[in-house]
Scaffold this active site. Sequence first.
Site, PDB file in Angstrom:
ATOM      1  N   ARG A  79       0.867  -1.178   0.000  1.00  0.00           N
ATOM      2  CA  ARG A  79       0.000   0.000   0.000  1.00  0.00           C
ATOM      3  C   ARG A  79       0.904   1.229   0.000  1.00  0.00           C
ATOM      4  NH1 ARG A  79       2.449   1.898   3.533  1.00  0.00           N
ATOM      5  NH2 ARG A  79       0.926   3.561   3.659  1.00  0.00           N
ATOM      6  N   GLY A  80       0.272   2.401  -0.119  1.00  0.00           N
ATOM      7  CA  GLY A  80       1.059   3.616  -0.318  1.00  0.00           C
ATOM      8  C   GLY A  80       1.129   3.854  -1.825  1.00  0.00           C
ATOM      9  N   ALA A  81       0.821   5.087  -2.229  1.00  0.00           N
ATOM     10  CA  ALA A  81       0.627   5.364  -3.653  1.00  0.00           C
ATOM     11  C   ALA A  81       1.785   4.912  -4.563  1.00  0.00           C
ATOM     12  CB  ALA A  81       0.322   6.852  -3.823  1.00  0.00           C
ATOM     13  N   ARG A  88      -7.775  -0.603  -6.635  1.00  0.00           N
ATOM     14  CA  ARG A  88      -8.026   0.526  -5.728  1.00  0.00           C
ATOM     15  C   ARG A  88      -8.177   1.789  -6.586  1.00  0.00           C
ATOM     16  NH1 ARG A  88      -4.328   1.096  -0.502  1.00  0.00           N
ATOM     17  NH2 ARG A  88      -6.205   2.137   0.262  1.00  0.00           N
ATOM     18  N   GLN A 132      -2.022   2.300   9.949  1.00  0.00           N
ATOM     19  CA  GLN A 132      -0.745   2.335   9.215  1.00  0.00           C
ATOM     20  C   GLN A 132       0.305   3.131   9.983  1.00  0.00           C
ATOM     21  OE1 GLN A 132      -3.737   2.791   7.857  1.00  0.00           O
ATOM     22  NE2 GLN A 132      -3.828   2.229   5.713  1.00  0.00           N
ATOM     23  N   ASP A 186      -2.010  10.744  -2.199  1.00  0.00           N
ATOM     24  CA  ASP A 186      -2.387   9.676  -3.129  1.00  0.00           C
ATOM     25  C   ASP A 186      -2.752  10.216  -4.502  1.00  0.00           C
ATOM     26  OD1 ASP A 186      -2.976   8.525  -0.285  1.00  0.00           O
ATOM     27  OD2 ASP A 186      -2.705   6.845  -1.664  1.00  0.00           O
ATOM     28  N   LYS A 190      -4.648   9.851   3.111  1.00  0.00           N
ATOM     29  CA  LYS A 190      -5.355   9.018   4.093  1.00  0.00           C
ATOM     30  C   LYS A 190      -6.364   9.815   4.913  1.00  0.00           C
ATOM     31  CE  LYS A 190      -5.127   5.523   4.537  1.00  0.00           C
ATOM     32  NZ  LYS A 190      -6.145   4.671   3.856  1.00  0.00           N
TER      33      LYS A 190
END
Length: 375
Positions: A52-54, A95, A202, A243, A254
């Site tokens: 995860r994380g852009a 996503r 996170q 993001d 987030k």
Amino acid sequence: MPTEQHETLKWIGGVDGCLRMIDQTRLPVEFAEIDCRDAAAVWEAIKMLRVRGAPAIGIAAAYGVCVGLQTVLDADEPAFFRRLRETVEYLASSRPTAVNLFWALKRMETKADSLRGRPVRKIAESLLTEARAIHEEDRQMCRAIGRHGAELLRDGQGVLTHCNAGGLATADYGTALAVFYSAAESGKTLHVFADETRPLLQGARLTAWELQQRGIDVTLICDSTAAQVMREGKVQAVVTGADRIAANGDAANKIGTYCLAVLARAHDLPFYIAAPSSTFDLSISSGAEIPIEQRDPREITHGFGRQTAPDGIQVYNPAFDVTPAELIAAIICEKGVIRPVNEKTIARCFLKAREQEGKSGATNETTASDSDKAV
Ligand code: MRU
């Protein structure tokens, strides 16, 4: 500073190899890696936030195209390109918010289209090279963001961050966290406050773990403690990742980030976004057009396996929110520091970088002279 760093993503082997990644859902209790050998495994890993994380999602998707094509390495060109389109569309459905996912998939598709007419195995090899290039460029972007951002912080400051915009979210040492790592490398002592970042934590599970591993002074706080640490004068700046950033500078990150930006404004503190150019979506004029992912209500009612809300309760669980540009003191990207944040300064920054690339013959890379000053 200890430099305990783990590779979030790596490609193992050649064109018939696999994508190995840290399974972030198991941190911080367990460090485990998984191997993704088909597109379904990569899709599931993105959807379930194993990666995860852009920027990391974009890199994973690029490699996901490579594993997705492994079944057609000996097929004819139409079958190869059919499979390519299917894989791209499929991975794009994992996503919706982080634009890096779509950016990386588009880049892979464009590369493949430019190679039509060559043997498909050769095209697949070139796509693996392209995925590796996306991976490597992200490393360089992290370093440049770190350098630019570190200059905005002073020795001894307290800084607040949200979610995880560190090594686990990128190819190298992050975007927001790169700023802290780079400041520490240049001899500045910072104290980082990490929001735990409900509902999936996170901040607690990943940022606190990552900063601790790398020897950065970090204190974990509940999200709702942010206003209090500001009032107590414990933090002098807020730095988060993003993001997707619209052409006018509105930035999705987030859920809870917008709230921090409002708090920072109320306490007269600078709120910074650190993000690479792959996170900008200049095709949309404002944050109102950013699709916001809605996630499973059970992340809130049954977080980490325990029921914490009554049966049948209504839940609203957007994974991201949008911070309006006017609350962002500056955007730190690999091209430089964009300040003030608005449509003009963003467009100017991209134009200037393109002109410099044109002069140096570079494609996507940042040069040292890119800009050490605000644009
Ligand atoms: O749902 P996540 O964990 O993928 O959300 C990640 C974030 O919001 C990060 O802050 C953002 O992707 C920037 S990562 C460099």
